[in-house]
Write an enzyme that holds these catalytic residues in place. Sequence first.
Site, short mmCIF file in Angstrom:
data_model
loop_
_atom_site.label_atom_id
_atom_site.label_comp_id
_atom_site.label_asym_id
_atom_site.label_seq_id
_atom_site.Cartn_x
_atom_site.Cartn_y
_atom_site.Cartn_z
N LYS A 28 -0.82 -16.73 7.78
CA LYS A 28 0.08 -15.91 8.59
C LYS A 28 1.04 -16.66 9.52
O LYS A 28 2.18 -16.87 9.15
CB LYS A 28 -0.73 -14.87 9.35
CG LYS A 28 -1.29 -13.80 8.39
CD LYS A 28 -1.62 -12.50 9.05
CE LYS A 28 -1.75 -11.38 8.05
NZ LYS A 28 -3.10 -11.10 7.58
N TYR A 63 0.82 -1.21 0.00
CA TYR A 63 0.00 0.00 0.00
C TYR A 63 0.86 1.26 0.00
O TYR A 63 0.71 2.13 0.85
CB TYR A 63 -0.97 -0.02 1.18
CG TYR A 63 -2.09 -1.01 0.95
CD1 TYR A 63 -3.23 -0.63 0.26
CD2 TYR A 63 -1.99 -2.31 1.39
CE1 TYR A 63 -4.24 -1.53 0.01
CE2 TYR A 63 -2.99 -3.24 1.13
CZ TYR A 63 -4.12 -2.84 0.45
OH TYR A 63 -5.11 -3.74 0.19
N TYR A 80 -11.63 -7.88 7.00
CA TYR A 80 -10.54 -7.86 6.01
C TYR A 80 -10.23 -9.30 5.63
O TYR A 80 -9.99 -10.13 6.51
CB TYR A 80 -9.28 -7.17 6.55
CG TYR A 80 -8.15 -7.23 5.56
CD1 TYR A 80 -8.12 -6.37 4.46
CD2 TYR A 80 -7.14 -8.18 5.67
CE1 TYR A 80 -7.11 -6.45 3.52
CE2 TYR A 80 -6.13 -8.27 4.73
CZ TYR A 80 -6.11 -7.40 3.65
OH TYR A 80 -5.11 -7.49 2.71
N ASP A 82 -12.42 -17.18 8.64
CA ASP A 82 -11.10 -16.72 8.21
C ASP A 82 -10.26 -16.50 9.47
O ASP A 82 -10.38 -15.48 10.14
CB ASP A 82 -11.25 -15.43 7.40
CG ASP A 82 -9.90 -14.87 6.94
OD1 ASP A 82 -8.86 -15.38 7.41
OD2 ASP A 82 -9.91 -13.92 6.14
C1 LIG Z 1 -3.68 -11.07 6.28
C2 LIG Z 1 -5.05 -11.59 6.13
C3 LIG Z 1 -5.50 -12.13 4.90
C4 LIG Z 1 -4.65 -12.12 3.65
O1 LIG Z 1 -3.49 -12.87 3.79
P1 LIG Z 1 -2.24 -12.60 2.80
O2 LIG Z 1 -1.26 -13.66 3.18
O3 LIG Z 1 -1.77 -11.22 3.08
O4 LIG Z 1 -2.74 -12.76 1.42
C5 LIG Z 1 -6.78 -12.65 4.87
N1 LIG Z 1 -7.57 -12.65 5.95
C6 LIG Z 1 -7.17 -12.16 7.13
C7 LIG Z 1 -8.09 -12.21 8.31
C8 LIG Z 1 -5.90 -11.60 7.26
O5 LIG Z 1 -5.52 -11.07 8.43
#
Ligand SMILES: *Cc1c(COP(=O)(O)O)cnc(C)c1O
Length: 429
Positions: A279, A21, A149, A250
């Site tokens: 992550k 970004y 997100y 997620d």
């Molecule tokens: C960071 C994140 C993503 C995206 O993961 P990337 O490895 O950056 O593509 C998706 N969902 C959540 C909740 C995240 O924190």
Amino acid sequence: MNGKIENPDLDFDRQHIWHPYSTMLSPPPVYPVTAASGSRLTLADGRELVDGMSSWWSVIHGYNHPRLNRAAHEQIGAFAHVMFGGLTHNPAIELAKRLIAITPEPLDKVFLCDSGSVAVEIAIKMAIQYWHARRRPGKHKLLTIRGGYHGDTFAAMSVCDPVTGMHEIFTEVLPRQYFAPRPECRFGEPWDETDIQGLAGLLAENHGSIAALILEPVVQGAGGMWFYSPEYLKEARRLCDAHEVLLIADEIATGFGRTGRLFACEHAGITPDILCLGKAMTGGYLSLAATLTSSLIAETISAGGAGCFMHGPTFMGNPLACRIACESIDLLLESPWRERVATIENRLRTALAPCREFAAVKEVRVLGAIGVVELHEAPDLRALQQKLVDKLVWVRPFGRLVYIMPAYNINEDDLAFLIGKMVEAVGEL
Ligand SMILES: *Cc1c(COP(=O)(O)O)cnc(C)c1O
């Protein structure tokens, strides 16, 4: 380029390299790192910063961990990568075994991919293919909650918060999804059932076109660092079942202990139909993510018209990343991670509390090893970033949020220093 890089070419960086970004017109300064170990980052000018970010949730065991290093070296000595089409290997098998063992039942089918955003794309494709296989192709929309997100690729963007999601420019290109209000009932507060009404209404009215509800359980990350009641999740699970809508959790940010439970869904005792991980999975060593689902869903997809699940990235199941992920998970489970996260939580609660007295501060929130200071107004982020680095801490605020999520094994002194400097910087705003 040989071994140690003492003087990174920052002019070249400014002129040619995108950062997350970022802008190519007078980009903000970036700080060159020459070493990282434990919870310390060493800059090229010799300064050592105490790390509060875990490189965006991922480095849960600290940098340069001997066990993760050893695992990486061993795997490189064997083979770093082979394609996953038609071939398999122990690192992937062992990782899938671990993921199935530590996630809630009945999630027992694992898709390994390269990044969180891709894991979300895969989850969405699974949901759509599932309903297609069940001869209900009209169920292809997604429902989500505001403030979320889920990543930067297109389908993931379509379920990010339309305002804080940083993706407004793409509105016309993105598939239109359903957005329920952000849960307002806080984590730890008494449940207010009116909080679920927005979601319930959207489901009742539109379930015929909705494939899945996708949300971040309990902790919304990059969309606003917001912690909501597990009761909301329980209700969401119940409503999804009642309306024949899949639930995608997620846990890319929350997974692997960050919120005080191994997975945030455990706060509500629910199991999603599809689970996204990423992550922290490799302890921050390599990009790796996974999408898990149940046998029922996997077999339904597989029995559908396509005859297979339509996804298969080049670096799927990368052995090096999988081997490190196995080691990272073992390291986590063998460590007293619950006590460590609880200790960080207590520290954050007491040491961030003075921020509440500052005029610039709207709210202080803490959950697990996550500490958030929300400001009334977005500060001058460049100046604040500079100030934090000058105070020898690595904290990267965005919008109105100054927040930290340190490695679980950060030592007492570093943690006290980190929080102290963060409070100092906020106090000087
Ligand atoms: C960071 C994140 C993503 C995206 O993961 P990337 O490895 O950056 O593509 C998706 N969902 C959540 C909740 C995240 O924190």
